[in-house]
Each structure stands twice: as C-alpha cells, then as structure tokens.
Design a protein around this motif. Structure first.
Motif, PDB file in Angstrom:
ATOM      1  N   VAL A   1       0.823   0.875   5.217  1.00 30.58           N
ATOM      2  CA  VAL A   1       1.689  -0.297   5.071  1.00 30.58           C
ATOM      3  C   VAL A   1       2.770  -0.018   4.028  1.00 30.58           C
ATOM      4  O   VAL A   1       3.954  -0.289   4.247  1.00 30.58           O
ATOM      5  CB  VAL A   1       0.866  -1.550   4.682  1.00 30.58           C
ATOM      6  CG1 VAL A   1       1.761  -2.689   4.235  1.00 30.58           C
ATOM      7  CG2 VAL A   1      -0.010  -1.973   5.855  1.00 30.58           C
ATOM      8  N   PHE A   2       2.374   0.539   2.890  1.00 28.79           N
ATOM      9  CA  PHE A   2       3.328   0.849   1.823  1.00 28.79           C
ATOM     10  C   PHE A   2       4.411   1.804   2.315  1.00 28.79           C
ATOM     11  O   PHE A   2       5.605   1.574   2.109  1.00 28.79           O
ATOM     12  CB  PHE A   2       2.578   1.442   0.625  1.00 28.79           C
ATOM     13  CG  PHE A   2       3.463   1.782  -0.520  1.00 28.79           C
ATOM     14  CD1 PHE A   2       3.910   0.805  -1.393  1.00 28.79           C
ATOM     15  CD2 PHE A   2       3.852   3.093  -0.742  1.00 28.79           C
ATOM     16  CE1 PHE A   2       4.739   1.125  -2.449  1.00 28.79           C
ATOM     17  CE2 PHE A   2       4.678   3.426  -1.805  1.00 28.79           C
ATOM     18  CZ  PHE A   2       5.123   2.432  -2.664  1.00 28.79           C
ATOM     19  N   LYS A   3       4.017   2.871   2.983  1.00 30.29           N
ATOM     20  CA  LYS A   3       4.979   3.853   3.487  1.00 30.29           C
ATOM     21  C   LYS A   3       5.883   3.259   4.558  1.00 30.29           C
ATOM     22  O   LYS A   3       7.087   3.517   4.582  1.00 30.29           O
ATOM     23  CB  LYS A   3       4.255   5.083   4.030  1.00 30.29           C
ATOM     24  CG  LYS A   3       3.662   5.953   2.942  1.00 30.29           C
ATOM     25  CD  LYS A   3       2.969   7.166   3.546  1.00 30.29           C
ATOM     26  CE  LYS A   3       2.464   8.113   2.490  1.00 30.29           C
ATOM     27  NZ  LYS A   3       1.837   9.312   3.083  1.00 30.29           N
ATOM     28  N   ALA A   4       5.319   2.468   5.453  1.00 29.04           N
ATOM     29  CA  ALA A   4       6.128   1.853   6.517  1.00 29.04           C
ATOM     30  C   ALA A   4       7.153   0.888   5.941  1.00 29.04           C
ATOM     31  O   ALA A   4       8.294   0.837   6.404  1.00 29.04           O
ATOM     32  CB  ALA A   4       5.223   1.134   7.519  1.00 29.04           C
ATOM     33  N   SER A   5       6.768   0.142   4.921  1.00 27.38           N
ATOM     34  CA  SER A   5       7.679  -0.854   4.347  1.00 27.38           C
ATOM     35  C   SER A   5       8.910  -0.218   3.720  1.00 27.38           C
ATOM     36  O   SER A   5       9.956  -0.848   3.629  1.00 27.38           O
ATOM     37  CB  SER A   5       6.952  -1.718   3.310  1.00 27.38           C
ATOM     38  OG  SER A   5       6.724  -0.991   2.115  1.00 27.38           O
ATOM     39  N   ASP A   6       8.810   1.034   3.317  1.00 29.39           N
ATOM     40  CA  ASP A   6       9.915   1.732   2.654  1.00 29.39           C
ATOM     41  C   ASP A   6      11.162   1.794   3.526  1.00 29.39           C
ATOM     42  O   ASP A   6      12.276   1.690   3.026  1.00 29.39           O
ATOM     43  CB  ASP A   6       9.463   3.143   2.266  1.00 29.39           C
ATOM     44  CG  ASP A   6      10.481   3.862   1.420  1.00 29.39           C
ATOM     45  OD1 ASP A   6      10.840   3.339   0.338  1.00 29.39           O
ATOM     46  OD2 ASP A   6      10.924   4.957   1.828  1.00 29.39           O
ATOM     47  N   GLY A   7      10.999   1.945   4.823  1.00 31.80           N
ATOM     48  CA  GLY A   7      12.137   2.069   5.725  1.00 31.80           C
ATOM     49  C   GLY A   7      12.526   0.789   6.441  1.00 31.80           C
ATOM     50  O   GLY A   7      13.411   0.811   7.299  1.00 31.80           O
ATOM     51  N   ILE A   8      11.897  -0.314   6.093  1.00 34.53           N
ATOM     52  CA  ILE A   8      12.169  -1.596   6.752  1.00 34.53           C
ATOM     53  C   ILE A   8      13.090  -2.433   5.874  1.00 34.53           C
ATOM     54  O   ILE A   8      12.851  -2.589   4.678  1.00 34.53           O
ATOM     55  CB  ILE A   8      10.854  -2.363   7.017  1.00 34.53           C
ATOM     56  CG1 ILE A   8       9.945  -1.551   7.935  1.00 34.53           C
ATOM     57  CG2 ILE A   8      11.150  -3.745   7.614  1.00 34.53           C
ATOM     58  CD1 ILE A   8       8.556  -2.150   8.098  1.00 34.53           C
TER      59      ILE A   8
END
Length: 100
Positions: free
Chosen positions: A65-72
């Motif tokens: 979740v943390f990594k995915a949120s970086d590009g959103i």
C-alpha cells in the motif's frame, strides 16, 4: 453500488480489490480500514499519513500500500482536475521535479 471498504472515498468509483487488510491513519490518528487498492488511494491523499497491517493481513500488505500510494495523485478519482500545484501531484512526481 456494492458494499465497499471504509477507506473508499464516496466519490471514488472504483471497486475494492480484495479484502480489508490495512488501517490508514492521518496526522491526527483518525483512520479507516481498507483493501490495498483503496488504502493506497487514501494514503496518497493524506499529508503525513501512515499505514499499518491488520492482524490477519497477508505478509507485505502495508508495504505494498505504501509503495503504491507513492505514484498515485491525491484525490485521483478527480481525473479532469487541473494539477498545477505541487500538493496536487504524486510524491513520485514531486521527487522527480526536485531531482532535476
């Protein structure tokens, strides 16, 4: 509309992607439990947000979740919104601008 996790914003049209596995907290410790998809979108929309796995979460759920949120981008469901301020860009986009 089908039932969605508490982390899904009412204006976000996307469906949940899997079970509720993490909690997202804001800077004041208000939180919402969510699936990985909506938790990442919520986390991307918060300043100083944090994510924690729930006890039954699969290994690595909070990190994903943390990594995915970086590009959103924050409030990404507003697809036609102008993105002119740094606060309207993703963390990854802001890093790229500062590394030039």
């Amino acid at each position: 509309m089908d039932h969605r996790c508490p982390a899904a914003h009412p204006e976000d049209p996307t469906a949940c992607a899997g079970p509720v596995v993490v909690t997202v907290l804001d800077a004041q410790n208000a939180g919402a439990d969510g699936c990985e998809h909506h938790a990442a979108r919520l986390l991307a929309s918060l300043e100083r947000g944090r994510v924690y796995p729930l006890p039954h979460a699969p290994a690595g759920a909070a990190i994903r979740v943390f990594k995915a949120s970086d590009g959103i981008r924050p409030f990404c469901w507003y697809e036609n919104a102008p993105r002119t301020e740094l606060s309207q860009l993703s963390r990854a986009e802001n890093r790229a601008r500062h590394c030039r």
